[in-house]
Design a protein around this motif. Structure first.
Motif, PDB file in Angstrom:
ATOM      1  N   VAL A  98       5.362   4.395  -2.916  1.00 44.46           N
ATOM      2  CA  VAL A  98       4.290   3.881  -3.764  1.00 44.46           C
ATOM      3  C   VAL A  98       3.627   5.102  -4.395  1.00 44.46           C
ATOM      4  O   VAL A  98       3.182   5.985  -3.675  1.00 44.46           O
ATOM      5  CB  VAL A  98       3.250   3.085  -2.939  1.00 44.46           C
ATOM      6  CG1 VAL A  98       2.079   2.672  -3.813  1.00 44.46           C
ATOM      7  CG2 VAL A  98       3.905   1.872  -2.312  1.00 44.46           C
ATOM      8  N   CYS A 109       6.775   8.155   1.052  1.00 45.37           N
ATOM      9  CA  CYS A 109       6.263   6.876   0.606  1.00 45.37           C
ATOM     10  C   CYS A 109       6.763   6.674  -0.820  1.00 45.37           C
ATOM     11  O   CYS A 109       6.871   7.613  -1.581  1.00 45.37           O
ATOM     12  CB  CYS A 109       4.735   6.929   0.644  1.00 45.37           C
ATOM     13  SG  CYS A 109       3.925   5.660  -0.336  1.00 45.37           S
ATOM     14  N   GLY A 155       0.811  -1.210   0.000  1.00 44.48           N
ATOM     15  CA  GLY A 155       0.000   0.000   0.000  1.00 44.48           C
ATOM     16  C   GLY A 155       0.840   1.254   0.000  1.00 44.48           C
ATOM     17  O   GLY A 155       0.624   2.183  -0.776  1.00 44.48           O
ATOM     18  N   HIS A 156       1.796   1.296   0.911  1.00 42.73           N
ATOM     19  CA  HIS A 156       2.681   2.459   1.031  1.00 42.73           C
ATOM     20  C   HIS A 156       4.027   1.938   1.509  1.00 42.73           C
ATOM     21  O   HIS A 156       4.164   0.757   1.833  1.00 42.73           O
ATOM     22  CB  HIS A 156       2.125   3.471   2.043  1.00 42.73           C
ATOM     23  CG  HIS A 156       0.751   3.943   1.709  1.00 42.73           C
ATOM     24  ND1 HIS A 156       0.518   4.924   0.782  1.00 42.73           N
ATOM     25  CD2 HIS A 156      -0.472   3.543   2.153  1.00 42.73           C
ATOM     26  CE1 HIS A 156      -0.798   5.112   0.665  1.00 42.73           C
ATOM     27  NE2 HIS A 156      -1.421   4.279   1.491  1.00 42.73           N
ATOM     28  N   CYS A 167       1.083   6.806  -4.882  1.00 44.54           N
ATOM     29  CA  CYS A 167      -0.306   6.645  -4.451  1.00 44.54           C
ATOM     30  C   CYS A 167      -1.130   7.907  -4.636  1.00 44.54           C
ATOM     31  O   CYS A 167      -2.222   8.010  -4.098  1.00 44.54           O
ATOM     32  CB  CYS A 167      -0.334   6.181  -2.989  1.00 44.54           C
ATOM     33  SG  CYS A 167       0.560   7.284  -1.892  1.00 44.54           S
ATOM     34  N   MET A 203       1.349  12.789  -2.622  1.00 48.32           N
ATOM     35  CA  MET A 203       2.766  12.416  -2.644  1.00 48.32           C
ATOM     36  C   MET A 203       3.650  13.659  -2.625  1.00 48.32           C
ATOM     37  O   MET A 203       4.838  13.573  -2.322  1.00 48.32           O
ATOM     38  CB  MET A 203       3.072  11.595  -3.906  1.00 48.32           C
ATOM     39  CG  MET A 203       2.587  10.166  -3.840  1.00 48.32           C
ATOM     40  SD  MET A 203       3.490   9.190  -2.631  1.00 48.32           S
ATOM     41  CE  MET A 203       5.020   8.884  -3.499  1.00 48.32           C
ATOM     42  N   MET A 230       1.872  12.156   2.376  1.00 55.41           N
ATOM     43  CA  MET A 230       2.695  10.979   2.121  1.00 55.41           C
ATOM     44  C   MET A 230       4.191  11.248   2.284  1.00 55.41           C
ATOM     45  O   MET A 230       5.008  10.521   1.732  1.00 55.41           O
ATOM     46  CB  MET A 230       2.411  10.439   0.711  1.00 55.41           C
ATOM     47  CG  MET A 230       1.238   9.499   0.683  1.00 55.41           C
ATOM     48  SD  MET A 230       1.603   7.974   1.565  1.00 55.41           S
ATOM     49  CE  MET A 230       0.073   7.695   2.434  1.00 55.41           C
TER      50      MET A 230
END
Ligand SMILES: [Cu+2]
Ligand SMILES: [Cu+2]
Lengths: 329, 227
Positions: B199, B197, B143-144, B201, B213, B219
């Motif tokens: 990912v 993070c 997920g992250h 996302c 992000m 994030m």
């Protein structure tokens, strides 16, 4: 009268030339011996060394020009000052124009200097590694064995051993906001550390998984754009042990400023043991990595949905993740 | 128009353009929510580990961007969940981190981030089971990640099953499906270390790296490590 003037002018010209020549030789020698060894980017790699030579050479050429201007200015202030007793009247009007010797020598000297430097720069760009001819998607200059090593890198049996004069292939993968490195000759493991063996030809293969980044290892004199879907190659030969800094030099978003790491050049034996132990330690993750390829299709959809101009979110697609193997360029 | 009038118009328009550009820049770099600094140094005795609990949610549910994914951190003094990604930590100390992952996962863009790196022992635990790498192309995906590039620290946070009733707005409570990820790391000397993070996302943004992000308190953030 005319005769007396021309004698005087030759005399001045000779004086200025002699002063300029002596000062230029002294300053160039001082620069060569005292400053030269400290001119950036140092001598960590062959290309850094070549770059340092080019910078030094250009300075050695530029200093006499600077000194020429200063000597003339100093001479004029000192000798032709109106305050000086018995100073000559300045030459004005038509007498000061159309001196053929001055015009021709000005054009010839500057043309020769500029054309020579243009030629020098072009030759240095084409022959030396790390810049110009030795960089890009299709470098016109490659060190011996590089083409072979690059072709082998795509096969599972690629290998590298110390003291073998083999080219080491290192893949640089840029991603918002970190560089990672893959070593195809060591089972294709990926790591956040950049370690290089000394006295080795390195082939950096630079690509990106998202936006445009730029891989800049200043002390190695290697700078290559990291573009998605493109493999930019840069060659260099490591010369000295030590650490160097890698920076992203293309503004790439909020954490661009933190996109740096330090790498190191170690002995071939030390590199070998680092690479082998990292290969072993990362084996589990390496098995999950996509097969080594020059470029990778990123997950254009983001984690859970993608950016499309129509604003629609498109579901994750299995063929468009990092790892779909691309053919070599 | 007189010379003076024209000059005034040009200067006036120029100032308007400068003000607009300045406003654009400021609103771009300004954090999405008025975040503060979560202090984990208060009452910290030297040599003692610090407990830090965070959660990741699929949609924050409030503020200017209710649909964005986000981290939240548990205030060590009140126990309340706060949307704040700047954390003040003591230097040279062990941080025992617990992250409750309430968001679903997907394959990673770069599986490199599926590997646990830089933690004490090189491992993390997922619901009590130790792991050092997670194949994001299998299972529920990642997920992250919690990654501090300058410290070489990175931990993949395994997503929850998206067919379960995933928690829709923060703060999520442990009654919602979640994964508990724990790991420990040691802070270095004083300094400011960014974390993020890995990912992508940022749903609906270019390469998934815009929006949450690219905005503090969602994030990514800073570890302010102090003596
Ligand atoms: Cu970058
Ligand atoms: Cu995330």
């Amino acid at each position: 009268m005319a005769n007396e003037n021309s004698t005087n002018e030759t005399h001045h010209l000779r004086n200025i030339t002699v002063i300029w020549l002596i000062l230029s030789v002294i300053v160039d020698l001082l620069f060569w011996f005292l400053v030269g060894p400290h001119v950036p980017p140092g001598t960590m790699t062959s290309s850094a060394k070549g770059n340092q030579f080019d910078f030094t050479f250009l300075c050695l050429m530029a200093l006499p020009v600077l000194i020429g201007v200063w000597v003339y200015m100093g001479y004029a202030i000192r000798i032709w000052s109106a305050k000086r007793p018995g100073a000559e009247e300045p030459m004005t009007g038509p007498n000061a124009r159309t001196n053929k010797t001055a015009q021709v020598s000005w054009i010839v000297i500057t043309s020769v200097a500029v054309l020579f430097l243009a030629g020098f720069g072009t030759v240095e760009l084409v022959i030396s590694q790390g810049s110009g001819g030795g960089e890009g998607p299709n470098p016109i200059w490659t060190p011996p064995g590089a083409t072979k090593a690059e072709a082998a890198a795509l096969t599972p049996k690629a290998s590298w051993s110390a003291n073998s004069n083999q080219v080491l292939t290192v893949q640089v993968i840029a991603q918002q906001w970190k560089f990672t490195y893959r070593y195809p000759q060591f089972g294709g493991f990926e790591t956040t550390q950049l370690v290089l063996p000394a006295n080795t030809n390195i082939a950096f293969n630079v690509t990106s998984l998202d936006v445009i980044h730029s891989f800049w290892a200043y002390q190695l004199d290697v700078k290559a754009d990291a573009n998605p879907q493109q493999n930019d190659v840069a060659f260099t030969q490591t010369k000295q042990l030590g650490s160097f800094t890698v920076r992203c030099s293309e503004l790439c978003g909020i954490w661009h400023g933190t996109m740096f790491n330090s790498g190191k050049v170690v002995s071939e034996a030390a590199f070998m043991s680092w690479a082998q132990s990292t290969e072993q330690a990362n084996a589990q993750n390496t098995a999950d990595l996509p097969p080594f390829a020059w470029t990778y299709v990123p997950d254009a959809n983001g984690a859970a949905g993608g950016y499309y101009t129509d604003g629609n979110v498109t579901p994750y697609s299995t063929v468009e993740i990092y790892g779909s193997k691309q053919s070599a360029p | 128009m007189s010379m003076r009038g024209r000059l005034a118009t040009v200067i006036g328009l120029f100032l308007v353009a400068v003000a607009l550009a300045g406003w654009g820049v400021v609103s771009f770099i300004r954090p999405g929510v008025p975040g503060g600094v979560m202090d984990f140094t208060q009452g910290h005795a030297a040599g003692q580990p610090v407990d830090l609990t965070a959660q990741t949610v699929g949609a924050i549910g409030f503020g200017p961007h209710p649909t964005w994914v986000s981290y939240l951190v548990k205030d060590p003094s009140t126990g309340k969940w706060v949307q704040d990604t700047t954390w003040k930590l003591p230097a040279n100390s062990v941080i025992d981190m617990t992250i409750l992952q309430y968001d679903s996962g997907s394959p990673l863009r770069n599986q490199e981030w599926g590997q646990v790196q830089g933690t004490i022992g090189g491992t993390a635990t997922l619901n009590g089971t130790s792991y050092s790498a997670y194949n994001s192309n299998t299972g529920t995906g990642v997920g992250h990640t919690f990654t501090v590039p300058a410290l070489g620290l990175s931990v993949p946070l395994i997503g929850v099953n998206s067919s379960d009733s995933v928690c829709g707005s923060a703060p999520c409570m442990t009654s919602s499906p979640h994964n508990t990820i724990t790991f420990s790391f040691k802070t270095p000397g004083p300094g400011s270390y960014s974390w993020q993070c890995f990912v992508p996302c940022g749903l609906g943004y270019l390469f998934g790296n815009g929006g949450p992000m690219s905005t503090l308190n969602y994030m990514g953030g800073q570890l302010e490590v102090v003596q």
